[in-house]
Design an enzyme around this catalytic site. Structure first.
Site, PDB file in Angstrom:
ATOM      1  N   CYS A   2      15.959   6.812  -5.380  1.00 29.02           N
ATOM      2  CA  CYS A   2      17.188   6.575  -4.625  1.00 29.02           C
ATOM      3  C   CYS A   2      17.222   7.465  -3.383  1.00 29.02           C
ATOM      4  O   CYS A   2      16.376   8.320  -3.191  1.00 29.02           O
ATOM      5  CB  CYS A   2      18.391   6.857  -5.505  1.00 29.02           C
ATOM      6  SG  CYS A   2      18.312   6.102  -7.136  1.00 29.02           S
ATOM      7  N   ARG A  27      12.846   3.468   0.821  1.00 28.96           N
ATOM      8  CA  ARG A  27      12.586   4.049  -0.492  1.00 28.96           C
ATOM      9  C   ARG A  27      12.803   3.045  -1.616  1.00 28.96           C
ATOM     10  O   ARG A  27      12.360   3.248  -2.734  1.00 28.96           O
ATOM     11  CB  ARG A  27      13.487   5.267  -0.717  1.00 28.96           C
ATOM     12  CG  ARG A  27      13.182   6.424   0.216  1.00 28.96           C
ATOM     13  CD  ARG A  27      14.192   7.542   0.063  1.00 28.96           C
ATOM     14  NE  ARG A  27      14.072   8.205  -1.220  1.00 28.96           N
ATOM     15  CZ  ARG A  27      13.306   9.273  -1.444  1.00 28.96           C
ATOM     16  NH1 ARG A  27      12.567   9.762  -0.482  1.00 28.96           N
ATOM     17  NH2 ARG A  27      13.267   9.829  -2.630  1.00 28.96           N
ATOM     18  N   TRP A  74      18.697   2.827  -6.846  1.00 32.55           N
ATOM     19  CA  TRP A  74      17.714   1.965  -7.500  1.00 32.55           C
ATOM     20  C   TRP A  74      18.031   2.005  -8.983  1.00 32.55           C
ATOM     21  O   TRP A  74      17.944   3.049  -9.620  1.00 32.55           O
ATOM     22  CB  TRP A  74      16.306   2.476  -7.222  1.00 32.55           C
ATOM     23  CG  TRP A  74      15.205   1.543  -7.612  1.00 32.55           C
ATOM     24  CD1 TRP A  74      14.673   0.531  -6.860  1.00 32.55           C
ATOM     25  CD2 TRP A  74      14.461   1.561  -8.837  1.00 32.55           C
ATOM     26  NE1 TRP A  74      13.665  -0.085  -7.543  1.00 32.55           N
ATOM     27  CE2 TRP A  74      13.507   0.522  -8.760  1.00 32.55           C
ATOM     28  CE3 TRP A  74      14.511   2.342  -9.993  1.00 32.55           C
ATOM     29  CZ2 TRP A  74      12.610   0.255  -9.790  1.00 32.55           C
ATOM     30  CZ3 TRP A  74      13.629   2.071 -11.031  1.00 32.55           C
ATOM     31  CH2 TRP A  74      12.685   1.036 -10.907  1.00 32.55           C
ATOM     32  N   ASN A 100      20.216  11.452  -7.679  1.00 39.52           N
ATOM     33  CA  ASN A 100      18.888  10.871  -7.874  1.00 39.52           C
ATOM     34  C   ASN A 100      18.307  11.479  -9.143  1.00 39.52           C
ATOM     35  O   ASN A 100      18.429  12.689  -9.360  1.00 39.52           O
ATOM     36  CB  ASN A 100      17.950  11.199  -6.709  1.00 39.52           C
ATOM     37  CG  ASN A 100      18.337  10.489  -5.432  1.00 39.52           C
ATOM     38  OD1 ASN A 100      19.230   9.660  -5.421  1.00 39.52           O
ATOM     39  ND2 ASN A 100      17.653  10.835  -4.354  1.00 39.52           N
ATOM     40  N   GLY A 101      17.622  10.664  -9.943  1.00 40.80           N
ATOM     41  CA  GLY A 101      17.023  11.170 -11.169  1.00 40.80           C
ATOM     42  C   GLY A 101      17.594  10.465 -12.386  1.00 40.80           C
ATOM     43  O   GLY A 101      18.252   9.425 -12.278  1.00 40.80           O
ATOM     44  N   GLU A 481      -7.265  -1.700  -5.585  1.00 40.47           N
ATOM     45  CA  GLU A 481      -6.233  -1.444  -4.574  1.00 40.47           C
ATOM     46  C   GLU A 481      -5.839  -2.725  -3.861  1.00 40.47           C
ATOM     47  O   GLU A 481      -4.645  -2.967  -3.595  1.00 40.47           O
ATOM     48  CB  GLU A 481      -6.718  -0.384  -3.585  1.00 40.47           C
ATOM     49  CG  GLU A 481      -5.783  -0.109  -2.420  1.00 40.47           C
ATOM     50  CD  GLU A 481      -4.403   0.389  -2.839  1.00 40.47           C
ATOM     51  OE1 GLU A 481      -3.494   0.372  -1.987  1.00 40.47           O
ATOM     52  OE2 GLU A 481      -4.225   0.794  -4.005  1.00 40.47           O
ATOM     53  N   LYS A 485      -2.119  -4.398  -3.741  1.00 38.74           N
ATOM     54  CA  LYS A 485      -1.412  -4.727  -2.499  1.00 38.74           C
ATOM     55  C   LYS A 485      -0.890  -6.158  -2.526  1.00 38.74           C
ATOM     56  O   LYS A 485       0.242  -6.428  -2.133  1.00 38.74           O
ATOM     57  CB  LYS A 485      -2.339  -4.553  -1.282  1.00 38.74           C
ATOM     58  CG  LYS A 485      -2.545  -3.133  -0.862  1.00 38.74           C
ATOM     59  CD  LYS A 485      -1.268  -2.546  -0.296  1.00 38.74           C
ATOM     60  CE  LYS A 485      -1.284  -1.035  -0.401  1.00 38.74           C
ATOM     61  NZ  LYS A 485      -1.068  -0.516  -1.741  1.00 38.74           N
ATOM     62  N   HIS A 504     -18.057 -10.911 -19.510  1.00 33.81           N
ATOM     63  CA  HIS A 504     -17.525 -10.410 -20.766  1.00 33.81           C
ATOM     64  C   HIS A 504     -16.072 -10.845 -20.991  1.00 33.81           C
ATOM     65  O   HIS A 504     -15.325 -10.171 -21.702  1.00 33.81           O
ATOM     66  CB  HIS A 504     -17.636  -8.886 -20.821  1.00 33.81           C
ATOM     67  CG  HIS A 504     -19.041  -8.392 -20.794  1.00 33.81           C
ATOM     68  ND1 HIS A 504     -19.945  -8.622 -21.814  1.00 33.81           N
ATOM     69  CD2 HIS A 504     -19.738  -7.704 -19.836  1.00 33.81           C
ATOM     70  CE1 HIS A 504     -21.119  -8.090 -21.505  1.00 33.81           C
ATOM     71  NE2 HIS A 504     -21.017  -7.530 -20.309  1.00 33.81           N
TER      72      HIS A 504
END
Length: 604
Positions: A2, A27, A74, A100-101, A481, A485, A504
């Site tokens: 947040c 963020r 968030w 936040n947290g 990566e 993305k 496999h």
């Protein structure tokens, strides 16, 4: 995850706070809110589910004040909604908190408060903090906050206002970043310097277990037990313009295009041609200690974990030290054996990633030597570690990482070269790697010049519902990566596998509707990679190759300039950033703010 921004001074606070929230949008968040101390007394709050623009539309024209705090949330506890948005006020509307947290013991505390008659307005864990402060009988706001924090278990970065103490904002930190901005007869508080940089470049970063009181003309810091601490403001090296789009349509596009300059920055002043090595003064690791390293363990999350995989390959190849990369979130829970002869390296773009920071703290508790590879100067991981390397990518605003990933891998190449030349890497090989590093910015520019061709390919592959990415040895982390993305910003399902593992199991998925992106460097494994493409073509699979020469078995080939084998992964990831970008663009995605994701993951 947040965002927090607060201000106390003489200016009209609402426009300033809304601007700060817009700076923190990258963020990741799902709701926003603002509270100010009104000129006639009392607190006034406005909250809204959705973007900052929805909040701004709700703020009344007469919403004047010179002190306030604001937040982008968030969701963790409770769905995104107006009610669950911060700030949270107590029943009387006297106390306002942004947090936040995560409060780990929120359920227990909530039950006790409800038994005492407290009525909660939201489903959040954060509201617990507000009511604890409001019910305190302490004489000062600082002591009220301190009493509340004594019973809270978990992580927090908070800013608190109280109608009975209109001349101050109190902030505190434990595991979630809090930064103070020092101005001329005005003070700021935020979770990220991005919210402050337009107004001041003088900042103080709180440590875990530290609190601060902000007044318009003064600030002081102290521990949660009340002991005064010394806080010397530092100058932020980045400027406000670094957070602007600079003529690009998105931050992601801007940051992809900044990579030639970013790589030049991470190399600048570090190369030592005389001894075919590099200077990394921040390592705090002398030659004797370096020669005593028996293993290197790299810890990161997401993109940083993938960068660490390439970094481990570089360390093994150049320094001949056994090395591996592991998700920090897994490492800290498996009761690992901590070896005094192992060098641990923590990787984080923000320097605040909670899982990485917690792993660092556990390692330090067990006596390990830990270095950091981070982008943000003065961040928590930079302060907690014994030394390290700054990657100097500059601010990265888009939620998904591009230039920080590239610069982190380059930083690992520098570290591997440094360790290699202390050990057994020859002068000739050192010179070879240095020449390859110096060639990177121009070679990246050559790849970026192919953007229009990559855009056309993205339009063709955007129809896919799922994609496979494959590579061998050095190419496998590139595939991981690139797969990440594509998932992050296009929402297309993607998987990455070592090319050698196709037979496999994953070959069962191959069909015309599922394209494969193959990483095919021109190295000793070229024929092995071609054999993997043969297997895919035999099952009517479409192939997009990223290679140093045209691949006959591929339907399309993106050509990448050849560098040294060890450095090729740095270049082979660049076109796949553009592929993901233009695929997402073709699908109409919100590229800078992908759903459900946040830039800096400061909760577990």
């Amino acid at each position: 995850m947040c965002g927090i921004v607060g201000y106390i001074g003489k200016r009209d606070v609402a426009p300033l706070l809304l601007e700060g929230l817009q700076r923190l949008e990258y963020r990741g968040y799902d709701s926003a809110g603002i509270v100010i101390a009104g000129k006639s007394g009392g607190l006034k709050a406005v909250k809204a589910k959705g973007r900052v623009r929805e909040l701004e539309a709700r703020v009344p024209k007469r919403f004047a004040g010179t002190t306030g705090i604001a937040h982008t949330r968030w969701a963790t506890h409770g769905a995104p909604s107006d009610v669950n948005a911060h700030p949270h006020l107590d029943t009387e509307g006297k106390v306002a908190v942004v947090h936040n947290g995560i409060v780990d013991n929120a359920s227990e505390l909530r039950a006790k408060l409800e038994a005492d008659g407290v009525v909660f307005a939201s489903e959040t864990d954060s509201e617990v903090i507000t009511h604890l402060i409001a019910r305190s009988q302490a004489a000062s706001l600082e002591e009220k906050v301190r009493e509340a924090l004594k019973v809270i278990e978990g992580t927090y970065g908070i800013a608190v206002m109280h109608a009975d103490f209109p001349d101050r904002i109190v902030a505190a930190r434990n595991g979630s970043p809090v930064v103070l901005g020092i101005g001329e007869k005005e003070m700021f508080v935020a979770s990220d310097v991005a919210a402050l940089i337009s107004h001041t470049r003088q900042v103080v970063t709180l440590d875990d277990g530290e609190m601060a009181t902000l007044k318009a003309d003064d600030f002081r810091t102290y521990t949660t037990s009340g002991t005064r601490t010394t806080a010397t403001p530092e100058t932020v090296e980045w400027e406000a313009a670094s957070y602007d789009m600079g003529g690009h349509d998105t931050y992601m596009h801007k940051e992809i295009c900044e990579q030639p300059d970013a790589v030049d920055r991470v190399l600048r002043g570090r190369i030592d041609d005389k001894f075919s090595t590099v200077h990394l003064g921040g390592l705090n690791l002398d030659a004797r200690e370096a020669r005593g390293i028996r293993r290197v363990k790299i810890l990161g999350c997401g993109t940083s974990y993938h960068a660490g995989m390439i970094g481990a390959s570089l360390v093994e190849g150049l320094a001949r030290i056994p090395a591996d990369s592991e998700p920090a979130s897994e490492f800290r829970y498996r009761n690992p054996v901590v070896d005094p002869d192992t060098l641990y390296i923590a990787v984080s773009q923000s320097g605040e990633t909670y899982d990485v920071l917690a792993a660092v703290q556990e390692l330090k508790r067990k006596g390990a030597r830990v270095l950091g590879v981070v982008n943000v100067v003065g961040s928590a991981i930079a302060r907690e570690t014994d030394g390290g390397v700054y990657v100097h990518a500059g601010p990265e605003v888009c939620v998904v990482s591009t230039k920080c990933f590239t610069n982190t891998v380059v930083a690992f190449a520098l570290l591997a070269l440094h360790l290699g030349r202390i050990r057994d890497l020859s002068v000739a090989d050192g010179k070879r790697i240095i020449e390859g590093l110096r060639a990177l910015p121009e070679q990246i520019q050559q790849i970026l010049a192919q953007e229009e061709d990559i855009k056309k390919l993205a339009a063709e592959y955007a129809e896919a519902k799922s994609m496979m990415f494959i590579g061998r040895v050095r190419g496998y982390p590139v595939a991981l990566e690139a797969s990440l993305k594509l998932k992050e910003i296009s929402y297309i399902h993607a998987e990455a596998y070592p090319a050698s593992e196709l037979k496999h199991g994953p070959l069962a998925l191959i069909e015309p509707a599922m394209p494969t992106v193959a990483i095919v460097p021109d190295d000793s494994l070229l024929e092995k990679n071609r054999a993997a493409m043969e297997e895919i073509k035999a099952r009517s699979g479409r192939i997009l190759a990223v290679a140093h020469r045209e691949q006959e078995k591929a339907d399309h080939t993106i050509l990448v300039p050849k560098n040294e084998d060890e450095l090729d992964p740095i270049l082979m990831g660049i076109p796949l950033q553009l592929l993901a970008y233009h695929t997402a663009l073709a699908l109409g995605r919100d590229i800078d703010k992908p759903r459900n994701l946040a830039k800096s993951v400061t909760v577990e």
